[in-house]
Enzyme design. Sequence first.
Site, PDB file in Angstrom:
ATOM      1  CG  HIS A  83      -3.471   2.969   1.919  1.00 15.83           C
ATOM      2  ND1 HIS A  83      -3.936   2.481   0.718  1.00 15.83           N
ATOM      3  CD2 HIS A  83      -3.561   1.940   2.813  1.00 15.83           C
ATOM      4  CE1 HIS A  83      -4.290   1.216   0.867  1.00 15.83           C
ATOM      5  NE2 HIS A  83      -4.073   0.873   2.126  1.00 15.83           N
ATOM      6  CB  CYS A  86      -0.935   0.002   1.203  1.00 15.06           C
ATOM      7  SG  CYS A  86      -1.936  -1.508   1.328  1.00 15.06           S
ATOM      8  CG  ASN A 102      -6.983  -1.444   0.931  1.00 16.62           C
ATOM      9  OD1 ASN A 102      -6.147  -1.183   0.079  1.00 16.62           O
ATOM     10  ND2 ASN A 102      -6.647  -1.695   2.187  1.00 16.62           N
TER      11      ASN A 102
END
Length: 338
Positions: free
Chosen positions: A263, A128, A294
């Site tokens: 993020h 990420c 996500n």
Amino acid sequence: MTVTSKGFADRLTARPVTHSRITGIGGYRPRRVVPNSELVERIDSSDEWIRERSGILERRFAGEGESVIDMSAFASTPALEMAGVAPEDIDVVLLATVSWPYQTPAAAPMLAERLGTKGAAFDISAACAGYCHGIAVASDLVRTGTARHVLVVGVERLSDFTSLDDRGTAFIFADGAGAAVVSQSDTVGIAPTVWGSDGANWEAISQTESWIDVHQKGLDWPHIGMAGQTVFRWAVWGMAPVAQQALDVAGITADQLDAFIPHQANVRIIDAMAKKLNMPADIPIARDIAYTGNTSAASIPLAMERMVRQGEIPSGGLALQIGFGAGLSFAAQVVVIP
């Protein structure tokens, strides 16, 4: 025996250091929309529970014609167009991903070939945080004159690595790609990066089976597991100070930002981080996770692309972006919005 050098070390030359900035941004979201209602039965959950726990209403899953390379190309094209850069003028392609299913070759050279550039091309595996790592590397390549234009892509096809029976992750991960062009600039457009890792806690987010296990035990496709509470505490308590350090090294304060783009891991993490950073109420905060899920390395460029395209944030303003996730790895920097 003593070996003596030829004495030419002081003759080395280097190009003068310049500045860098993001000149173009692009994104691609797969065609298939997957609402919470499609996932709840297998994990004995509900739409309300998922929304409350993560802030996610729906996500995108890739299908036919939407491979890691396909999505990367779809996201790169508008980024190049915004930057006014032809593919053949790209000197380096950096592709951040953890869902390219080949040990080798890397995905970046294949993307470079698809786009039409013979520049250097390599992958970055920082989950990420991969996109922010890519921006940091691209900025340094441009500033030192190694490259004029660098294409940075964050792309994931995490649906391939997600167990739809895992109650902790089935509703979280999704697919997509975001891209940015980093080019030379007369003024500072990318501030110094604050980054690091915490490898001692690698098990908090990790692939549950290795490819060796899959082969030797005859298992199905491996999937990614996550210790949700551990990650939540680390992100909220550990990443807010990193974000503050990024502001400090950039020489600005939170109230001078035009956007906060963390993020897209969980809306509760986003809100808690913003609170710890004392973000003023008038600063737009990316909450792309609601409709995109996500997407790991793709989440920050996808969120910025949406905010730019919808006119939520001003071109030329300042954005704080921070990526954090498996590794555990993290990176943050303040950038000028393209």
